[in-house]
Design an enzyme around this catalytic site. Structure first.
Site, PDB file in Angstrom:
ATOM      1  N   HIS A  53       1.297 -11.814   1.870  1.00  0.00           N
ATOM      2  CA  HIS A  53       0.046 -11.007   1.148  1.00  0.00           C
ATOM      3  C   HIS A  53      -0.668 -11.968   0.290  1.00  0.00           C
ATOM      4  CE1 HIS A  53      -1.149  -6.573   0.006  1.00  0.00           C
ATOM      5  NE2 HIS A  53      -2.316  -7.565  -0.129  1.00  0.00           N
ATOM      6  N   TYR A  92       0.775  -1.122   0.123  1.00  0.00           N
ATOM      7  CA  TYR A  92       0.164  -0.050   0.110  1.00  0.00           C
ATOM      8  C   TYR A  92       0.860   1.294   0.025  1.00  0.00           C
ATOM      9  CZ  TYR A  92      -3.689  -3.432   1.519  1.00  0.00           C
ATOM     10  OH  TYR A  92      -4.454  -4.301   1.839  1.00  0.00           O
TER      11      TYR A  92
END
Length: 265
Positions: free
Chosen positions: A98, A40
């Site tokens: 992730h 992010y």
């Protein structure tokens, strides 16, 4: 559940000042779960929001995720420490794989997560976007219990029965990202109908539906009004009829499905 039932997602919140302020406001409002990721690019802002809130650090559940390109053993160890440096925190409460993509090699990647937990740099280990088979494989290789599997779940993509069963088998919480399907779910007629009948927002309907399914949603929100609207879902209880109506939505699709995704198998 290990993971607090409603959290603040920060994917796409890439304005540093806005991100930090959203985190701080959310925590002072009552949120206790904040989710970020190396991918992010906002870990520094998230950490600034956590540190700036008038809430004790031990009361905040901070989660971040290791980028798929960083899943070789030495890269896991180095980039996890870099994440902590950006967050300016001594530890995270949950560190995720992730995606099982890129450099992911179960036998090499997962022991690195155990090592980070043993060193106290993360309190829990989690995975994200793992299918039932991948989840069970990870559970066999990890020494640490899997605290959570974070996957895309919303009224247009309900939790699969086999995935729910696998999470129960290994003791992992289901964390739901994209709980509004990037707002697509908010306009679905069944969601709108329940919202209008109950006099609540479509966002609250989606979140209450997820909570009823023992999922921990992590919606993104950037303003106090939006944060308050999402938070109100904790006090809602959908009727069996409401849940059945959302379960009966015929349209189904996955919003996030990158090349090589395990969901494509």
């Amino acid at each position: 559940m290990t993971v607090p039932r409603l959290g603040l997602g920060t994917s796409g919140n890439d304005d540093p000042e806005q991100c930090a302020e959203s985190v701080r406001t959310a925590l002072e409002f009552g949120y206790r779960h904040v989710d970020t990721a190396q991918m992010y690019g906002n870990e520094a802002a998230v950490g600034r929001g956590v540190r700036g809130a008038d809430v004790d650090r031990e009361d905040v559940f901070v989660a971040t995720k290791v980028h798929p390109e960083n899943l070789a053993r030495e890269d896991v160890l180095a980039t996890a420490e870099a994440s902590l440096d950006r967050l300016a925190l001594d530890y995270v409460d949950l560190l995720y794989v992730h995606w099982p993509l890129g450099a992911y090699d179960p036998a090499e990647t997962l022991p690195a997560f155990d090592a980070l937990r043993d060193r106290g740099l993360t309190r829990h280990v989690g995975v994200s976007n793992f299918t039932p088979d991948l989840l069970r494989e990870a559970a066999e290789l990890l020494e640490a219990p899997i605290a959570a599997n974070q996957v895309e779940i919303h009224p247009l993509l309900p939790p699969r029965e086999d995935l729910v069963a696998a999470c129960e088998d290994v003791g992992a919480d289901l964390v739901a990202y994209a709980p509004f399907c990037r707002r697509d779910a908010l306009d679905v007629p069944e969601v709108v109908a329940v919202a209008e009948r109950r006099g609540i927002s479509p966002a609250q309907v989606c979140l209450a539906w997820l909570l009823a399914k023992d999922c921990a949603p992590i919606p993104k929100a950037t303003g106090r009004e939006h944060l308050a609207d999402n938070w109100a879902a904790l006090d809602l209880e959908l009727t069996d009829e409401d849940v059945a109506r959302l379960d009966g939505i015929e349209e189904r699709y996955r919003k996030f499905d990158p090349d090589g995704s395990p969901w494509q198998d």
